[in-house]
Design an enzyme around this catalytic site. Structure first.
Site, PDB file in Angstrom:
ATOM      1  N   LYS A 148     -27.533   7.439 -15.754  1.00  0.00           N
ATOM      2  CA  LYS A 148     -26.402   6.730 -16.366  1.00  0.00           C
ATOM      3  C   LYS A 148     -25.817   7.563 -17.496  1.00  0.00           C
ATOM      4  O   LYS A 148     -26.562   8.170 -18.278  1.00  0.00           O
ATOM      5  CB  LYS A 148     -26.876   5.364 -16.895  1.00  0.00           C
ATOM      6  CG  LYS A 148     -25.747   4.473 -17.410  1.00  0.00           C
ATOM      7  CD  LYS A 148     -26.285   3.105 -17.876  1.00  0.00           C
ATOM      8  CE  LYS A 148     -25.174   2.193 -18.365  1.00  0.00           C
ATOM      9  NZ  LYS A 148     -25.678   0.878 -18.815  1.00  0.00           N
ATOM     10  N   SER A 152     -23.462  -3.211 -16.847  1.00  0.00           N
ATOM     11  CA  SER A 152     -22.699  -1.998 -17.047  1.00  0.00           C
ATOM     12  C   SER A 152     -23.213  -0.782 -16.252  1.00  0.00           C
ATOM     13  O   SER A 152     -22.485   0.186 -16.083  1.00  0.00           O
ATOM     14  CB  SER A 152     -22.705  -1.628 -18.527  1.00  0.00           C
ATOM     15  OG  SER A 152     -24.016  -1.295 -18.944  1.00  0.00           O
ATOM     16  N   SER A 205     -27.641  -5.276 -18.009  1.00  0.00           N
ATOM     17  CA  SER A 205     -26.890  -4.144 -17.461  1.00  0.00           C
ATOM     18  C   SER A 205     -27.596  -3.338 -16.382  1.00  0.00           C
ATOM     19  O   SER A 205     -26.963  -2.536 -15.700  1.00  0.00           O
ATOM     20  CB  SER A 205     -26.464  -3.199 -18.586  1.00  0.00           C
ATOM     21  OG  SER A 205     -25.329  -3.715 -19.224  1.00  0.00           O
TER      22      SER A 205
END
Ligand code: ZN
Lengths: 479, 487
Positions: free
Chosen positions: B79, B154, B178
């Site tokens: 990420k 996210s 997330s």
């Protein structure tokens, strides 16, 4: 109208740790700009602070030295505001639960003592340094600013006093005593001129019991400046009130060259810092055993030492203050006492002539070529009347420059004082014979003429004549 | 079988016994990325050359007889909120669009040391603020199950790239759900470890007291393996938990008969889509039928979880994001400016997206003088109540369960103008972050052709138990659906 002055101080002390407060960068922030930095103290994304235990230790030792209680659990907060020399745009500081609370420091003044309460001592990180380039020299209106982050993250202890200080002189004496204390325990070099000790002051004056509006003063870079700034501000406020005006609560900047304070723009001050607990750090919970250990490891502090010197040797306040200001000087003094000489006399020579010589040559007491034993020897020579006080002054200079012991110099140069009455009498008789006018003056009660004749004897003896005996002999001869 | 469809274990074995080279594996995945990612946008940055170089080095080490890690040479997606030295790290934001970190995050260092090959940086909601990966400066990520839909967020990029076979696994970060919510929406496994189990050093902070890095994988076993790689005390993170920890992969035990399971009433009653609830309930029945004791439990404080979260997280974020000011790194607005305050204003106005600005303002307000007690301090009290509710539940249950997300993947653009509805997307996952406990989401079925996630929560540091229950349920469910759009 008479006004009462009330002063409180806020003092920042840069702690002498090896590394910064939250990273491994060296805490001595000199050197080329931005060379002592890393992702943590530059506030790079993702970096996190790790507490330097030594900084906590220094703050606790300071708190203990100021008779504070050490909080069993203390936390850090973020103080949020934007400024380019603050890499994270928040400062990690302490807010409602500081490391040390509720202490005091007794300041010895001429004829009385002032007990100054310590509200708190807390730990926080320093900012970087900005250089604002442009006409104003300030951030407002700067063409551009240069930032050096070497100092960013250096640990600072902040000491806040109660508004117990009643005069600019007391403020100065307090700050000096605090500096001595800091240096005794070795947590900082406490140099106001270099910013490792920064003193801000709050001052108000009032006609009655109720305190007046306080004004904060910043930018005092020496103890003298602190006293001057406060004295100026005291007078300024008095004038404002006497002319029927009111004091505005504000921050004022001390201009040392002009000798005045002027208001800072309020924009820089009007912040809501939005304090909240720093989630990246755990609370500090110092173990009681560790605190005890730190307490026991403290040296004899200036206040205690002053008390002891006063009671043991009967030294006057001013002399004690001069002797205890630096631990090394006080140690020097007590070492010199081992010679068995008169404590007052020894103190006088150390705080007087020796201090002046050191100051003149910019030598630290620890690097003094005159050893404590030499001072003892010097005082011994005077007491035994081997040399006169006048001779001793020159002898000390000679010892200072050559590093030789006073006794040795006396021996080498034949500086022995002439105390032999017959020898002195022949000189006195000669002087009387050669100066009939002076003799006449003396008989007419003119004190000056005695000094003149003494001087003549001194000249004749090349400074070796014992002044007391000489004086007695002149009087005896002319009476 | 295509390399990109192989299990992590199989890839690792084949590299170790030289059936496949690490470079071949990397090339296969890079090719897959080059083929499908234009339509998915799971990666912000694909590190073609760095990945090839890293893979080549692993091959060299294997060739020279050096012993490399069990999983050396296996590719991974990371990420874009984790700092990677010399590899652009944007957090999905314009303000860091050209930022190349000078250091590796601790977890990145760890996976590199284990020999994993980083293929690239996964798309995300800007600064991890969002539940759909639509708030990215680099455009939204699309759900491999239906490109018209969001992948959740996210960590939507990480979830989508695993679902689409653009890496066999990935790292995500979870502040309010997330990892778990996008894992649920993309039909993969996603886990948020106990707060402090995994280092946050180098994880660009959103809400420091809630953030945690975790694995996003195709199955529970891989999840345990990746957790083993990244977990452990880090002296660079003061909130990291010291002490030894078990090997999670070795201690996986799918036989969890007799364990007590609490079904959280507050997370299964109102606001849950019928299809999601149906699949969830089927999974609970399956657990009950397999000898676990399932019982409903009420945790009333959860009602306030969302509100508390949307005070605490923005408050911390408003301070964490203050450093993005254009002074030292990242984007700086251009043109003539009056003073530094204008530079700050313009840089941050142009550098941050709407959702980030919204949360900075929310947080700034919540911490302001006069409002602190009313908002931030009160939220902290709710947080304490939630911890207490959980603690009471642990007295009776081994694990707690709920749907991971109240809905399946929604349409791109559907909730973008309605932040409050969007925020509800995390209603089931938020209490876990507020309490700092571990939780996992595993796929438990499809609703309308879209994956449904099953969330399991465990007491602090009981990842072993959590993963074992997940492993047991995984084998009971036998979920092996693949995104139809990509087959
Ligand atoms: Zn540093």
């Amino acid at each position: 109208m008479d006004y009462l002055t009330t002063i409180g101080l806020e003092i920042h002390v840069e702690l002498l740790t090896n590394s910064k407060m939250f990273c491994g960068c060296p805490a001595d922030f000199g050197g080329d700009p931005n060379t002592k930095t890393c992702p943590v103290c530059l506030g790079h994304p993702g970096s996190l602070p790790v507490m330097n235990r030594k900084a906590v230790e220094s703050t606790i030792r300071l708190g203990l030295s100021l008779n504070c209680d050490i909080s069993p659990r203390s936390i850090f907060h973020r103080k949020n505001y934007f400024y380019p020399d603050m890499p994270k745009n928040y400062q990690i500081s302490q807010y409602d639960i500081p490391l040390c609370v509720g202490g005091c420091l007794d300041v010895e003044m001429e004829g009385y003592a002032r007990k100054v309460g310590i509200t708190r001592v807390h730990l926080e990180e320093d900012t970087g340094k900005s250089l604002h380039v442009g006409e104003s020299g300030r951030i407002h209106g700067a063409d551009f600013s240069l930032e050096n982050f070497n100092r960013a993250g250096v640990p600072l202890a902040e000491i806040v006093t109660e508004p117990d200080i009643k005069s600019p002189e007391e403020a100065r004496a307090f700050a000096q005593l605090l500096r001595s204390t800091i240096r005794y325990i070795g947590i900082s070099d406490g140099k106001m001129e270099e910013g490792s000790l920064r003193v801000d002051a709050n001052i108000s004056i009032s006609a009655g019991e109720e305190l007046g509006t306080k004004v904060e003063i910043k930018n005092m870079n020496s103890f003298k400046a602190l006293q001057r700034a406060l004295a100026y501000e005291e007078e300024r406020q008095r004038k404002v009130l006497n002319e029927g005006g009111t004091i505005v609560q504000e921050t004022r900047h001390w201009d040392d060259a002009a000798g005045i304070t002027h208001p800072l723009r309020s924009k820089e001050e009007a912040f809501d810092y939005r304090y909240f607990p720093e989630p990246d750090l755990l609370p500090v919970e110092p173990e009681p055993a560790w605190i005890d250990e730190l307490r026991e490891s403290l040296p004899e502090l200036p206040v205690a030492r002053a008390g002891r010197l006063k009671s043991e040797y009967g030294l006057p306040v001013e002399m004690v203050s001069a002797i205890i200001a630096e631990k090394a000087l006080a140690d020097f003094y007590e070492e010199a006492l081992k010679s068995g000489g008169d404590p007052r006399e020894i103190a006088k020579w150390i705080a007087g002539d020796l201090a002046a010589l050191l100051n003149e040559q910019s030598v630290d007491i620890s690097g003094s070529p005159v050893t404590p034993a030499y001072i003892g020897e010097l005082v011994g020579l005077i007491t035994k009347k081997t040399i006169s006080g006048k001779m001793a002054k020159d002898l000390l200079k000679e010892t200072f420059s050559s590093g030789k012991s006073p006794a040795k110099i006396v021996k080498e140069k034949g500086l022995l004082q002439i105390a032999d009455e017959d020898e002195l009498m022949s000189m006195v008789e000669k002087v009387i014979a050669e100066n009939p006018e002076a003799v006449e003056d003396f008989k007419n009660g003119k004190e000056q003429s005695l000094k003149f004749m003494m001087g003549q004897v001194m000249k004749m003896s090349r400074g070796k004549a014992n002044p007391q005996i000489t004086s007695d002999l002149i009087k005896q001869k002319l009476s | 079988m295509a390399i990109t469809e192989m299990e992590v274990k199989e890839i690792a074995e084949k590299i170790n016994n030289k059936e496949l080279s690490s470079l071949e594996v990397a090339e296969a995945f890079l090719k897959r990325i080059d083929t499908v990612d234009a339509g998915i946008n799971a990666y912000i940055t694909v590190a073609h050359s760095q990945a090839r170089k890293a893979a080549g080095e692993i091959d060299d080490r294997i060739a020279s007889g050096e012993s490399v890690g069990e999983y050396a040479g296996v590719p991974v997606g990371v990420k874009d909120v984790l700092c990677t030295e010399g590899l652009r790290t944007t957090c999905g934001s314009r303000i860091l669009s050209g930022f190349s970190p000078v250091y590796d995050a601790t977890v990145v260092k760890k996976i590199r040391e284990a020999g994993l090959v980083i293929l690239g940086k996964a798309n995300m909601d800007e600064f991890a603020m969002g539940s759909s990966t639509e708030n990215s400066y680099f455009g939204p990520t699309r759900n491999p199950w239906d490109p018209e839909r969001v992948p959740g967020g996210s960590s939507g990029g990480s979830a989508a790239l695993v679902a689409a076979g653009e890496a066999p696994w990935a790292l995500g970060s979870d502040t309010g759900g997330s990892i778990r919510q996008p894992a649920a929406m993309c039909g993969i496994v996603g886990m948020k470890p106990t707060y402090g189990l995994v280092s946050r050093y180098g994880l660009v902070a959103f809400a420091s007291s809630l953030d945690q890095v975790g694995p996003m994988t195709r199955n529970v076993h891989d999840c345990a393996v990746l957790l083993d790689m990244i977990a452990g005390h880090d002296p660079l993170d003061s909130t990291s938990i010291p002490g030894a920890r078990p090997c999670y992969a070795d201690s996986l035990n799918p036989n969890v008969r007799g364990l007590k399971v609490g079904v959280v009433r507050e997370l299964t009653s109102t606001g849950i889509e019928p299809g999601v609830l149906r699949e969830f309930n089927k999974a609970v029945e399956l657990l009950a039928a397999s000898g676990l004791e399932c019982e409903e439990v009420s945790l009333s404080s959860f009602e306030y979880g969302l509100s508390a979260y949307y005070l605490i997280a923005p408050a911390e974020a408003s301070s964490n994001l203050a450093r993005f000011d254009g002074v030292r790194y990242g984007f700086r607005a251009e043109g003539e400016m009056e003073d530094i305050w204008e530079m700050y204003d313009r840089t941050r106005s142009e550098g941050f997206g709407d959702e980030v600005k919204r949360r900075i303002m929310l947080g700034t307000y919540a911490l302001s003088a006069g409002y602190y007690d009313e908002y931030y301090a009160k939220a902290l009290k709710v947080r304490t109540l939630i911890v207490e509710d959980f603690n009471r539940a642990w007295g009776k249950f081994d694990v707690l369960v709920s749907p991971t997300s109240p809905t399946t993947a929604f349409k791109i653009g559907e909730k973008v103008d309605d932040p409050l509805t969007m925020y509800l997307s995390d209603i089931c996952t938020i209490p876990v972050n507020l309490a700092g406990i571990p939780a996992i989401s595993i796929p438990c079925g499809l609703s309308g052709g879209l994956p449904v996630g099953f969330q399991i929560m465990a007491p602090p540091l009981q990842e072993e138990k959590l993963l074992s229950v997940a492993c047991g349920l995984e084998s009971l469910l036998g979920f092996d659906e693949k995104p139809p759009a990509l087959i």
